[in-house]
Design a protein around this motif. Structure first.
Motif, PDB file in Angstrom:
ATOM      1  N   UNK A  62      26.082  37.591  -2.117  1.00  0.00           N
ATOM      2  CA  UNK A  62      26.864  36.523  -2.020  1.00  0.00           C
ATOM      3  C   UNK A  62      27.266  35.735  -3.227  1.00  0.00           C
ATOM      4  N   UNK A  63      26.234  36.066  -4.300  1.00  0.00           N
ATOM      5  CA  UNK A  63      26.535  35.276  -5.599  1.00  0.00           C
ATOM      6  C   UNK A  63      26.759  36.150  -6.648  1.00  0.00           C
ATOM      7  N   UNK A  64      26.688  37.324  -6.354  1.00  0.00           N
ATOM      8  CA  UNK A  64      26.796  38.337  -7.620  1.00  0.00           C
ATOM      9  C   UNK A  64      28.075  38.115  -8.176  1.00  0.00           C
ATOM     10  N   UNK A  65      28.164  37.983  -9.569  1.00  0.00           N
ATOM     11  CA  UNK A  65      29.327  37.962 -10.484  1.00  0.00           C
ATOM     12  C   UNK A  65      29.401  36.383 -10.676  1.00  0.00           C
ATOM     13  N   UNK A  66      28.781  35.616  -9.955  1.00  0.00           N
ATOM     14  CA  UNK A  66      28.941  34.093 -10.182  1.00  0.00           C
ATOM     15  C   UNK A  66      27.748  33.388 -10.624  1.00  0.00           C
ATOM     16  N   UNK A  67      26.731  33.779 -10.237  1.00  0.00           N
ATOM     17  CA  UNK A  67      25.315  33.101 -10.793  1.00  0.00           C
ATOM     18  C   UNK A  67      24.657  33.955 -11.696  1.00  0.00           C
ATOM     19  N   UNK A  82      25.464  28.414 -12.192  1.00  0.00           N
ATOM     20  CA  UNK A  82      26.510  28.773 -11.256  1.00  0.00           C
ATOM     21  C   UNK A  82      27.745  28.505 -11.617  1.00  0.00           C
ATOM     22  N   UNK A  83      28.796  29.349 -11.312  1.00  0.00           N
ATOM     23  CA  UNK A  83      30.071  29.081 -11.428  1.00  0.00           C
ATOM     24  C   UNK A  83      30.933  29.853 -10.585  1.00  0.00           C
ATOM     25  N   UNK A  84      32.322  29.282 -10.376  1.00  0.00           N
ATOM     26  CA  UNK A  84      33.066  29.682  -9.339  1.00  0.00           C
ATOM     27  C   UNK A  84      32.372  29.256  -7.992  1.00  0.00           C
ATOM     28  N   UNK A  85      31.995  27.928  -7.870  1.00  0.00           N
ATOM     29  CA  UNK A  85      31.227  27.681  -6.724  1.00  0.00           C
ATOM     30  C   UNK A  85      32.355  27.525  -5.557  1.00  0.00           C
TER      31      UNK A  85
END
Length: 117
Positions: A62-67, A82-85
């Motif tokens: 669920x967070x791959x590529x964003x965290x 954390x990005x693209x929250x």
């Protein structure tokens, strides 16, 4: 033996970014596996990301590529960038430490992250 203190949580808009920090006290930090978990009220605690003593990282789908999880052994600190929250990222985030010998596991008190417009 080990104390963990999280910081950096807060309110952020969808699409925004936030960096969490976990400061550890005690000896042997560089030999601990570190992780971030999160928990939504009424749901089980979920593993978000982990990092080994040699900086190998894994992430929940669920967070791959964003965290991004990272550690600074000189500062006894682990981070979660954390990005693209998304609103579904809203949770209390907990820092976790594990060691092999002697075996042990430690938790921080948690920091609230709220993603809302």
């Amino acid at each position: 033996q080990v104390q963990l203190v999280e910081s950096g949580g807060g309110l952020v808009q969808p699409g925004g970014s936030l960096r969490l920090s976990c400061a550890a006290s005690g000896s042997g930090f560089s030999l601990y596996g570190m992780a971030w978990y999160r928990q939504i009220p009424g749901k089980e605690r979920e593993l978000v990301a982990q990092i080994t003593p040699i900086h190998i990282t894994t992430y929940a789908d669920s967070v791959k590529g964003r965290f991004t999880i990272s550690r600074d052994n000189a500062k006894n600190t682990v981070y979660l960038q954390m990005s693209s929250l998304k609103p579904e990222d809203t949770a209390v985030y907990y820092c976790n430490a594990r060691r092999w010998a002697p075996t042990g596991e430690y938790w921080g008190q948690g920091t609230q992250v709220t993603v809302s417009s």
